[in-house]
Design a protein around this motif. Structure first.
Motif, PDB file in Angstrom:
ATOM      1  N   PRO A 161      78.126  57.969  50.667  1.00 30.60           N
ATOM      2  CA  PRO A 161      77.100  57.440  51.584  1.00 30.60           C
ATOM      3  C   PRO A 161      76.255  56.308  51.014  1.00 30.60           C
ATOM      4  CG  PRO A 161      77.088  59.846  51.573  1.00 30.60           C
ATOM      5  CD  PRO A 161      77.938  59.405  50.428  1.00 30.60           C
ATOM      6  N   ILE A 162      76.053  56.287  49.702  1.00 32.71           N
ATOM      7  CA  ILE A 162      75.184  55.256  49.140  1.00 32.71           C
ATOM      8  C   ILE A 162      75.951  53.995  48.763  1.00 32.71           C
ATOM      9  CG2 ILE A 162      73.620  57.014  48.247  1.00 32.71           C
ATOM     10  CD1 ILE A 162      74.669  56.320  45.442  1.00 32.71           C
ATOM     11  N   THR A 181      78.242  52.243  50.876  1.00 33.90           N
ATOM     12  CA  THR A 181      78.628  51.374  51.992  1.00 33.90           C
ATOM     13  C   THR A 181      77.839  50.071  52.017  1.00 33.90           C
ATOM     14  OG1 THR A 181      79.189  53.337  53.280  1.00 33.90           O
ATOM     15  CG2 THR A 181      78.905  51.259  54.487  1.00 33.90           C
ATOM     16  N   GLU A 182      76.536  50.160  51.850  1.00 32.71           N
ATOM     17  CA  GLU A 182      75.683  48.964  51.911  1.00 32.71           C
ATOM     18  C   GLU A 182      76.110  47.917  50.881  1.00 32.71           C
ATOM     19  OE1 GLU A 182      71.070  47.819  50.767  1.00 32.71           O
ATOM     20  OE2 GLU A 182      71.568  49.902  51.268  1.00 32.71           O
ATOM     21  N   TYR A 221      72.642  60.931  52.676  1.00 28.83           N
ATOM     22  CA  TYR A 221      71.919  59.690  52.951  1.00 28.83           C
ATOM     23  C   TYR A 221      72.455  59.054  54.234  1.00 28.83           C
ATOM     24  CZ  TYR A 221      70.262  54.892  52.538  1.00 28.83           C
ATOM     25  OH  TYR A 221      69.680  53.678  52.782  1.00 28.83           O
ATOM     26  N   ASN A 222      71.547  58.733  55.149  1.00 28.66           N
ATOM     27  CA  ASN A 222      71.889  58.104  56.440  1.00 28.66           C
ATOM     28  C   ASN A 222      72.704  59.009  57.361  1.00 28.66           C
ATOM     29  OD1 ASN A 222      70.499  55.735  56.482  1.00 28.66           O
ATOM     30  ND2 ASN A 222      72.206  54.430  55.897  1.00 28.66           N
ATOM     31  N   GLN A 223      72.759  60.299  57.067  1.00 24.52           N
ATOM     32  CA  GLN A 223      73.471  61.232  57.937  1.00 24.52           C
ATOM     33  C   GLN A 223      72.504  61.751  59.011  1.00 24.52           C
ATOM     34  OE1 GLN A 223      76.484  62.665  58.364  1.00 24.52           O
ATOM     35  NE2 GLN A 223      77.612  61.620  56.725  1.00 24.52           N
ATOM     36  N   LEU A 224      72.909  61.619  60.268  1.00 25.03           N
ATOM     37  CA  LEU A 224      72.108  62.126  61.377  1.00 25.03           C
ATOM     38  C   LEU A 224      72.495  63.560  61.693  1.00 25.03           C
ATOM     39  CD1 LEU A 224      72.253  59.005  63.745  1.00 25.03           C
ATOM     40  CD2 LEU A 224      70.458  59.610  62.094  1.00 25.03           C
ATOM     41  N   SER A 226      70.196  48.101  46.000  1.00 25.52           N
ATOM     42  CA  SER A 226      70.444  48.474  47.396  1.00 25.52           C
ATOM     43  C   SER A 226      69.362  49.409  47.916  1.00 25.52           C
ATOM     44  CB  SER A 226      71.809  49.151  47.531  1.00 25.52           C
ATOM     45  OG  SER A 226      71.810  50.407  46.873  1.00 25.52           O
ATOM     46  N   ASN A 227      69.172  49.408  49.215  1.00 24.65           N
ATOM     47  CA  ASN A 227      68.203  50.316  49.843  1.00 24.65           C
ATOM     48  C   ASN A 227      68.577  51.766  49.607  1.00 24.65           C
ATOM     49  OD1 ASN A 227      66.606  48.239  50.944  1.00 24.65           O
ATOM     50  ND2 ASN A 227      67.975  48.035  52.698  1.00 24.65           N
ATOM     51  N   ALA A 228      69.874  52.042  49.572  1.00 24.33           N
ATOM     52  CA  ALA A 228      70.342  53.417  49.386  1.00 24.33           C
ATOM     53  C   ALA A 228      69.874  53.979  48.054  1.00 24.33           C
ATOM     54  CB  ALA A 228      71.866  53.469  49.483  1.00 24.33           C
ATOM     55  N   PHE A 244      66.170  62.355  50.311  1.00 26.57           N
ATOM     56  CA  PHE A 244      66.860  61.940  51.526  1.00 26.57           C
ATOM     57  C   PHE A 244      66.678  63.023  52.586  1.00 26.57           C
ATOM     58  CE2 PHE A 244      68.501  58.395  49.643  1.00 26.57           C
ATOM     59  CZ  PHE A 244      69.401  58.622  48.616  1.00 26.57           C
TER      60      PHE A 244
END
Length: 301
Positions: A103-104, A106-107, A246-249, A289-291, A300
């Motif tokens: 997840p961290i 991709t950015e 991280y960033n998982q809804l 990165s933001n992540a 997170f």
């Protein structure tokens, strides 16, 4: 003695099959066999025992292999240094990644490919033990994984962020409102856990080994995305590194109430080896990165 012959010898020694080695090198088997035979003739000694369907190294072959590997590595390093002079206009970058780091990443992947479109990225998602073997064999330039529990002498680990084990539940789960979750809380729910051998599971099992209590482990699997889908659509609970969500809804990470359950997220590289400019640039982008910055500054969720 030609570099081509040494490369052919190394690949044949690794695969112990002339056909497979020729296929991996994209040459005809007859060409590979001939070059290896010429190398043997030049050295005046047999390097392989030929069998009906396979080959094996002789004592001389075993003695030559580490030196041959070093020769091939030095030649590849020379080429890599020359390619780097083109200011990352070409070349390739091989990155090993554990599932929890996905997840961290991709950015940075998007940013790097946008800035350096001609650098080929090869990403390998595997358990940490396999990635460390790939790092040893120089099949990857660096590995993104949590710090191993046992120090590996020839590998240096640079910390990207501090991480912890977390209990992962769906939004609206009875545990979602808690500030921390203990083992007693987990014992009331069915668990879906990452497979043994994955870093989060190894860390969790290490803490459980010193504690009593029976947990109801219903599912074990090594595919984190499927695991999270199970959590989102049921009352099952899992335990993962917090960075995994991280960033998982639809899910929430809750601190696991265990002492010293830190898992440092690291970049792992071989000591005293040439580092590609592309690798150093990618790692710098990842740090910025933001992540990763989000992980440095808090949990997170």
């Amino acid at each position: 003695m030609e570099l081509r012959q040494i490369k052919y010898f190394v690949k044949a020694a690794e695969l112990l099959n002339f056909s497979d080695a020729a296929r991996a090198l994209n040459v005809a088997q007859s060409t590979l066999s001939q070059q290896v035979k010429q190398l043997e003739d030049e050295l005046g000694i047999q390097l392989f025992e030929r069998h009906a369907h396979a080959i094996s190294l002789t004592e001389a072959g075993q003695e030559l292999l580490p030196y041959a590997r070093r020769t091939v590595y030095d030649a590849d390093t020379c080429i890599a240094r020359i390619n780097d002079l083109s200011n990352l206009a070409s070349g390739s970058l091989n990155i090993g990644v554990t599932y929890s780091f996905s997840p961290i990443l991709t950015e940075t992947l998007i940013e790097f490919t946008r800035e350096y479109p001609n650098v080929r990225l090869n990403i390998f998602y595997k358990p940490m033990a396999e990635l460390m073997e790939m790092l040893h064999s120089r099949s990857v330039d660096f590995v993104l994984a949590f710090r191993p529990s046992v120090r590996i002498e020839e590998i240096e680990s640079h910390v990207l962020f501090d991480n912890h084990l977390a209990v992962i539940v769906r939004d609206g789960h009875p545990l979602a409102c808690k500030e921390r979750v203990g083992i007693a809380d987990l014992s009331r729910y069915n668990l879906a856990l990452p497979s043994k051998g994955l870093q989060a599971r190894n860390a969790f099992d290490h803490y459980l080994s010193a504690r009593s209590g029976q947990l109801d482990i219903r599912i074990e699997l090594n595919e984190v995305n499927i695991l999270l889908e199970l959590i989102k659509h049921s009352n099952m609970v899992t335990v993962l590194a917090e960075a995994t969500v991280y960033n998982q809804l639809g899910v929430k990470a809750i601190p696991l109430d265990l002492p010293s359950n830190e898992m440092e997220g690291c970049v792992h590289m071989l000591r005293n080896c040439y580092r590609k400019h592309s690798a150093l640039r990618f790692i710098h982008m990842l740090r910025e990165s933001n992540a990763v910055k989000a992980r440095v500054h808090g949990w997170f969720t």
